[in-house]
Design an enzyme around this catalytic site. Sequence first.
Site, PDB file in Angstrom:
ATOM      1  N   ASP A  92       4.152   1.862   2.010  1.00 39.88           N
ATOM      2  CA  ASP A  92       4.766   0.674   2.598  1.00 39.88           C
ATOM      3  C   ASP A  92       3.620  -0.173   3.154  1.00 39.88           C
ATOM      4  O   ASP A  92       2.510   0.319   3.384  1.00 39.88           O
ATOM      5  CB  ASP A  92       5.780   1.036   3.685  1.00 39.88           C
ATOM      6  CG  ASP A  92       6.719  -0.141   3.978  1.00 39.88           C
ATOM      7  OD1 ASP A  92       6.421  -1.285   3.532  1.00 39.88           O
ATOM      8  OD2 ASP A  92       7.743   0.052   4.649  1.00 39.88           O
TER       9      ASP A  92
HETATM   10  C1  BGC Z   1       8.841  -3.309   4.492  1.00 39.44           C
HETATM   11  C2  BGC Z   1       9.055  -3.051   3.024  1.00 39.44           C
HETATM   12  C3  BGC Z   1       8.577  -4.235   2.227  1.00 39.44           C
HETATM   13  C4  BGC Z   1       7.128  -4.518   2.569  1.00 39.44           C
HETATM   14  C5  BGC Z   1       6.559  -5.703   1.819  1.00 39.44           C
HETATM   15  C6  BGC Z   1       7.432  -3.758   4.822  1.00 39.44           C
HETATM   16  O1  BGC Z   1       7.321  -4.171   6.134  1.00 39.44           O
HETATM   17  O2  BGC Z   1       9.138  -2.136   5.234  1.00 39.44           O
HETATM   18  O3  BGC Z   1      10.386  -2.776   2.763  1.00 39.44           O
HETATM   19  O4  BGC Z   1       8.748  -4.011   0.877  1.00 39.44           O
HETATM   20  O5  BGC Z   1       7.036  -4.785   3.952  1.00 39.44           O
HETATM   21  O6  BGC Z   1       7.108  -6.876   2.271  1.00 39.44           O
END
Ligand code: BGC
Length: 840
Positions: free
Chosen positions: A229
Amino acid sequence: MKHMDIIEKMTVEEKAAFLSGKNEWQSRDIPHLGIPSIFCADGPHGVRKQAGEGDHLGLNPSLPATCFPTAATVANSWDEELGEELGRTLGAEAAALGVNVLLGPGLNMKRSPLCGRNFEYFSEDPYQAGKMAAAYIRGIQSRGVAACPKHFAVNSQELRRMAMNAVIDERTLREIYLTGFEIAVKEGGAKALMTSYNEINGTYANENEHLLKDILRGEWGFDGMVVTDWGGSNDHVRGVACRSNLEMPTPGLDSARQLLKALDEGRLTMEELDTCVDDLLDAVLTLTENSRDGAEAEEGKETKPEEKPDGETVGTADRKSGKSAAGFDAAAHNAIAWKAAAESIVLLKNVPDPEPLLPLKKSCSVALIGDFAIRPRYQGAGSSLVNPIMEIATMETMISSYPLVNAGCAAGYRRTGEADEALKKEALDLAQNADVVIYCFGLNEISESEGMDRSHMRIPQNQIELLEALVKVNSNIVGVLSGGSAVEMSWHHCCKSIVHGYLGGQAGAGAMLDVLTGKVNPSGRLAETYPVRYEDTPAFRFFPSTERNSEYRESLYIGYRYYDTARVRVQYPFGYGLSYTSFAYSGLTVSETGVTFCLENTGECDGAEVAQLYVGCWDGAVFRPEKELKGFKKVFLKQGEKKQVSIPFDDKTFRYWNVATNRWEREAGTYQILVGACVLDIRLSGSITRTGTTDRLPYEGLELPSYRTGFIQNVDREEYEKLLGYPLPSGKWMGELGLNDAVCQMYYAKSGLARLIYKVLTDKKNKNEAAGTPDLNLLFQYNIPFRAIAKMTGGMVSMEMAEGAVAVVNGHFFRGIGRIIAGFFRNLKANKQYEKKLGN
Ligand code: BGC
């Protein structure tokens, strides 16, 4: 390895650098070896490709794309074919916008209704969530784009999501929190997977050998790419050793240098590095090849995307006509978004008094009340935020195209929560002069967002006060709810009818009017329970954890598994939803391979029913919930039509995770086979006897009274430790703050400056909350651990500098500043040397 020929040509520096992002959204390319980069973009309910400067929370604009209903909404359709169609459409848009990996769907379990991101997740049931996710994934990937189910795993709270340890027993992990992902991987064939921010039993998800190597790659045979993530990598070396392939977004070359150092020191082998490179290479080469093939196939067929000088696609769209310059048919996609919203709407209440209010009679005059009728709440906030390609449909503007007498529209309340007597009076005057009031209300923007959990389950009080006043002047009220997660309904008696649209996407308003007027017969069924009060929820005492450990003391008893077993009265049960017609179930046959029964539409109009199969084992020795969902089918029946429906058993029907043998096993005994319209409305029952797969049962000799009865709200530490099989780790913060503590824990800081920064951030956060507009960047910064600063600054900040910052926070000002300054220059020099080796 599939790509040894290329790997052999790569220098070790190239390999190490390849395993982390080149910018916010792209992997690194190595042009002289013909390795392109791939583009990732958020996409659980619409593609969010940022055109300019990337900032992953969506503050900078993204290219226009179709805003579909969110996962929590579509889950209510219980329609896998619809999920696949949505997936195909999302995949087509992603391909048209030059996206190779779509970061979704999200399928974390709804452990508590308060998780701020529940609107992005499907269900409280892993089987339902897994099936819906697998359908999306098949659809997305049919367009040559990789889906990336997230967040693997046990990511149930937003508060300090990057600095939280989920303490969970192995059986609960397997049966509840991993089963959805298992289905997504095995049946959806996911090509990518995103790890979660949190730790699971003391190890970060992204470096969790048990999760990534034993289960994901070993047991499930996943051969795609694992991506962190954003900012979620803790120790890149350990991640790579666990075959986590791509660290995102922009840790800079410091991260690559850590891999090289680990190789030198023998903490990482070349084989481990090569294996990771090979997985990623495979994904990069396949996905870019797919997009080339797709582009060639499309050539000449549709309007060619406008090209910017740097080659990036510009997704300009004519919002009125719905024509997208990105090369997809925005009007057709809007129609799919509309259909998805309509099929997901849940009719919760429709009292015959003496006649039900819904569907609305053609000639009745309707007062449309509520700010959501004018400015709909149609999607949630955070990284999933879509920039809708079409003008957002509103109930106010669309109502005139339906056969109703439009008595007028009034906002009635301020969506930010403040009282407004003038708005209220206007609404009450309008309500008096209509046959029926359609009252549009629900959760406002600040109620649910990525980055924060809700603090209660109520709808803002000013909206409830208006409803209570409205019912005094007109008792014919149809409540139209919006919101992405369960709410308390103390106001339930004020509405004769209640319809829940969840977050219906850009076309949600038309879908709602279709249902209200009977053009569409509602067929949505709740994919989560609506408890009466928040205090009734199973994790009430342990959610969200405010210190490091989040104790999953309720174990298997999540959602209906708890309410049903402990006989707790709920407002609306899992699987529930009404229809304008009625259905009769008859003739259940239980065979070795599944169930068959007859379903008949016995009412006045055509409609669809969601038949649900639950299985229990009431005299088993192994504790388990009263019943669990093991299959479902959405069946459309014309008025008077009858159909034979079959729901097969599968590998999950009778299995449980045996902690004694450390395997999936089947207990010998008689199983209840229950078919019904929701968990509390079982229409047909039968049974089947199964032999066991082992005599070695788990928990022998252990007193686990709460787990055996399902009364798990007050499990004490001793009983929980018996279930876990080890003593509870201490979750209390001790001594100084560390790299893995979050910014919002600076109230512990020794440095006055750090405490001041904490106070300023907290005040700012509280102010935003009071104003009703979450500041996502602030929320992100608030919950970020110090180490993540080094992971998200494109190489500007090294881990050494982050350590310096922690020293400052802990009151070692000069030592800390010294490290930051020295680290800055060391990092700069090392980056330059590395860039040179990469030939840049
Ligand atoms: C989120 C993800 C997301 C990523 C990119 C993170 O903060 O938890 O779900 O895909 O950011 O935007």
